[in-house]
Motif scaffolding. Structure first.
Motif, PDB file in Angstrom:
ATOM      1  N   HIS A   1      42.212  12.392  15.681  1.00 34.55           N
ATOM      2  CA  HIS A   1      42.479  11.766  14.299  1.00 34.55           C
ATOM      3  C   HIS A   1      44.096  11.801  14.172  1.00 34.55           C
ATOM      4  O   HIS A   1      44.442  10.930  13.253  1.00 34.55           O
ATOM      5  CB  HIS A   1      41.545  12.727  13.571  1.00 34.55           C
ATOM      6  CG  HIS A   1      40.083  12.629  14.396  1.00 34.55           C
ATOM      7  ND1 HIS A   1      39.645  11.171  12.582  1.00 34.55           N
ATOM      8  CD2 HIS A   1      39.173  13.243  14.494  1.00 34.55           C
ATOM      9  CE1 HIS A   1      37.980  11.875  13.078  1.00 34.55           C
ATOM     10  NE2 HIS A   1      38.246  11.841  14.089  1.00 34.55           N
ATOM     11  N   VAL A   2      44.709  12.613  13.892  1.00 34.68           N
ATOM     12  CA  VAL A   2      45.787  12.629  13.121  1.00 34.68           C
ATOM     13  C   VAL A   2      46.924  11.526  13.815  1.00 34.68           C
ATOM     14  O   VAL A   2      47.783  10.985  12.939  1.00 34.68           O
ATOM     15  CB  VAL A   2      47.033  13.920  13.387  1.00 34.68           C
ATOM     16  CG1 VAL A   2      47.933  13.925  12.998  1.00 34.68           C
ATOM     17  CG2 VAL A   2      45.756  14.882  12.239  1.00 34.68           C
ATOM     18  N   ARG A   3      46.894  11.948  15.171  1.00 30.75           N
ATOM     19  CA  ARG A   3      48.099  10.540  15.704  1.00 30.75           C
ATOM     20  C   ARG A   3      47.889   9.450  15.401  1.00 30.75           C
ATOM     21  O   ARG A   3      47.939   8.875  15.244  1.00 30.75           O
ATOM     22  CB  ARG A   3      48.037  11.217  17.617  1.00 30.75           C
ATOM     23  CG  ARG A   3      48.616  12.761  17.483  1.00 30.75           C
ATOM     24  CD  ARG A   3      48.521  12.031  19.351  1.00 30.75           C
ATOM     25  NE  ARG A   3      48.892  10.986  19.653  1.00 30.75           N
ATOM     26  CZ  ARG A   3      49.035  10.986  21.305  1.00 30.75           C
ATOM     27  NH1 ARG A   3      48.611  12.046  21.852  1.00 30.75           N
ATOM     28  NH2 ARG A   3      49.488  10.307  21.557  1.00 30.75           N
TER      29      ARG A   3
ATOM     30  N   LEU B   1      42.557  10.311   8.955  1.00 29.16           N
ATOM     31  CA  LEU B   1      42.269  11.453   7.969  1.00 29.16           C
ATOM     32  C   LEU B   1      41.034  11.461   6.773  1.00 29.16           C
ATOM     33  O   LEU B   1      40.812  12.681   6.302  1.00 29.16           O
ATOM     34  CB  LEU B   1      43.999  11.332   7.645  1.00 29.16           C
ATOM     35  CG  LEU B   1      45.171  11.946   8.326  1.00 29.16           C
ATOM     36  CD1 LEU B   1      46.647  11.996   6.891  1.00 29.16           C
ATOM     37  CD2 LEU B   1      45.235  12.448   9.387  1.00 29.16           C
ATOM     38  N   HIS B   2      40.650  10.267   6.625  1.00 24.28           N
ATOM     39  CA  HIS B   2      39.653  10.253   5.738  1.00 24.28           C
ATOM     40  C   HIS B   2      38.765  11.359   6.197  1.00 24.28           C
ATOM     41  O   HIS B   2      37.791  11.467   5.375  1.00 24.28           O
ATOM     42  CB  HIS B   2      39.298   8.700   5.294  1.00 24.28           C
ATOM     43  CG  HIS B   2      38.424   8.330   6.683  1.00 24.28           C
ATOM     44  ND1 HIS B   2      36.929   7.868   6.465  1.00 24.28           N
ATOM     45  CD2 HIS B   2      39.029   6.799   7.629  1.00 24.28           C
ATOM     46  CE1 HIS B   2      37.003   7.160   7.655  1.00 24.28           C
ATOM     47  NE2 HIS B   2      37.839   6.608   8.762  1.00 24.28           N
ATOM     48  N   ASN B   3      38.484  11.098   7.585  1.00 28.12           N
ATOM     49  CA  ASN B   3      37.404  11.807   7.678  1.00 28.12           C
ATOM     50  C   ASN B   3      36.947  12.743   9.081  1.00 28.12           C
ATOM     51  O   ASN B   3      36.429  13.541   9.610  1.00 28.12           O
ATOM     52  CB  ASN B   3      35.748  11.039   8.506  1.00 28.12           C
ATOM     53  CG  ASN B   3      36.527  10.533  10.138  1.00 28.12           C
ATOM     54  OD1 ASN B   3      37.525  10.733  10.458  1.00 28.12           O
ATOM     55  ND2 ASN B   3      35.612   9.986  10.817  1.00 28.12           N
ATOM     56  N   ILE B   4      37.996  13.197   8.785  1.00 24.32           N
ATOM     57  CA  ILE B   4      39.579  15.084   9.232  1.00 24.32           C
ATOM     58  C   ILE B   4      38.477  16.107   9.042  1.00 24.32           C
ATOM     59  O   ILE B   4      38.571  16.313   9.849  1.00 24.32           O
ATOM     60  CB  ILE B   4      40.683  14.494   9.135  1.00 24.32           C
ATOM     61  CG1 ILE B   4      41.136  15.486  10.248  1.00 24.32           C
ATOM     62  CG2 ILE B   4      40.860  15.434   8.359  1.00 24.32           C
ATOM     63  CD1 ILE B   4      42.343  15.546  10.326  1.00 24.32           C
TER      64      ILE B   4
ATOM     65  N   ARG C   1      45.898   8.463  12.646  1.00 27.90           N
ATOM     66  CA  ARG C   1      45.825   8.578  11.343  1.00 27.90           C
ATOM     67  C   ARG C   1      45.009   7.741  10.368  1.00 27.90           C
ATOM     68  O   ARG C   1      44.238   7.094   9.667  1.00 27.90           O
ATOM     69  CB  ARG C   1      47.156   7.547  11.218  1.00 27.90           C
ATOM     70  CG  ARG C   1      49.412   8.247  11.102  1.00 27.90           C
ATOM     71  CD  ARG C   1      49.969   7.337  11.022  1.00 27.90           C
ATOM     72  NE  ARG C   1      51.129   7.385  10.854  1.00 27.90           N
ATOM     73  CZ  ARG C   1      51.855   7.361  11.691  1.00 27.90           C
ATOM     74  NH1 ARG C   1      51.711   6.008  12.497  1.00 27.90           N
ATOM     75  NH2 ARG C   1      52.683   7.589  12.222  1.00 27.90           N
TER      76      ARG C   1
ATOM     77  N   GLY D   1      37.030  19.297  11.687  1.00 27.14           N
ATOM     78  CA  GLY D   1      37.881  20.355  10.387  1.00 27.14           C
ATOM     79  C   GLY D   1      36.694  21.411  10.513  1.00 27.14           C
ATOM     80  O   GLY D   1      37.095  22.552  10.374  1.00 27.14           O
TER      81      GLY D   1
ATOM     82  N   VAL E   1      39.328   6.080  15.873  1.00 28.30           N
ATOM     83  CA  VAL E   1      40.609   7.117  16.780  1.00 28.30           C
ATOM     84  C   VAL E   1      41.183   6.437  18.016  1.00 28.30           C
ATOM     85  O   VAL E   1      41.632   7.311  18.286  1.00 28.30           O
ATOM     86  CB  VAL E   1      40.012   8.595  16.362  1.00 28.30           C
ATOM     87  CG1 VAL E   1      39.449   8.650  14.790  1.00 28.30           C
ATOM     88  CG2 VAL E   1      38.969   8.182  17.275  1.00 28.30           C
TER      89      VAL E   1
ATOM     90  N   VAL F   1      41.320  16.885  16.027  1.00 32.25           N
ATOM     91  CA  VAL F   1      41.832  17.265  14.883  1.00 32.25           C
ATOM     92  C   VAL F   1      42.944  15.783  15.461  1.00 32.25           C
ATOM     93  O   VAL F   1      43.392  15.941  14.669  1.00 32.25           O
ATOM     94  CB  VAL F   1      41.910  18.728  14.065  1.00 32.25           C
ATOM     95  CG1 VAL F   1      43.288  18.122  13.041  1.00 32.25           C
ATOM     96  CG2 VAL F   1      40.912  19.208  14.027  1.00 32.25           C
TER      97      VAL F   1
END
Length: 120
Positions: free
Chosen positions: A87-89, A93-96, A91, A100, A37, A84
């Motif tokens: 993680h989004v920035r 997302l597989h372990n977001i 990209r 969360g 990340v 979060v």
């Protein structure tokens, strides 16, 4: 003190304390996730300190210093909103789900801590 407040807060304390220890121990999955990340591993001690401070504040809230518990829960909410977003920035997302779940625990702890504060 409600049972829900005690149980959720203890789970949040244990989760964040464990995560802080994992950060400080520089366990493989922590280093891999940080790299994925874009968080430099040199930041891990500071992130661990924030998680540990949140866990300690939640514990103080449980033993009667309710405003500290509320502040700690709010701080953890902000911390994990940031996680979060990172993680989004990136990209990734597989372990977001991991940040969360920590965010959900922090939010639940905050809601229950505020309820305990207003009830006392």
């Amino acid at each position: 003190m409600s049972t829900a407040y005690a149980v959720v807060t203890v789970v949040t304390i244990v989760a964040n304390a464990g995560s802080a220890v994992a950060d400080l121990a520089r366990i493989g999955f922590v280093l891999a996730n940080a790299a994925e990340v874009g968080v430099p591993s040199s930041r891990l001690p500071a992130l661990a300190a924030l998680k540990a401070a949140g866990a300690a504040g939640l514990l103080l809230g449980l033993v009667g210093v309710r405003p500290v518990g509320v502040a700690a829960a709010a701080g953890l909410c902000l911390f994990f909103v940031g996680a979060v977003v990172v993680h989004v920035r990136a990209r990734v997302l597989h372990n977001i789900a991991f940040p969360g779940v920590y965010l959900a625990l922090a939010v639940a702890s905050l809601v229950l801590a505020v309820a305990a504060l207003t009830a006392s």
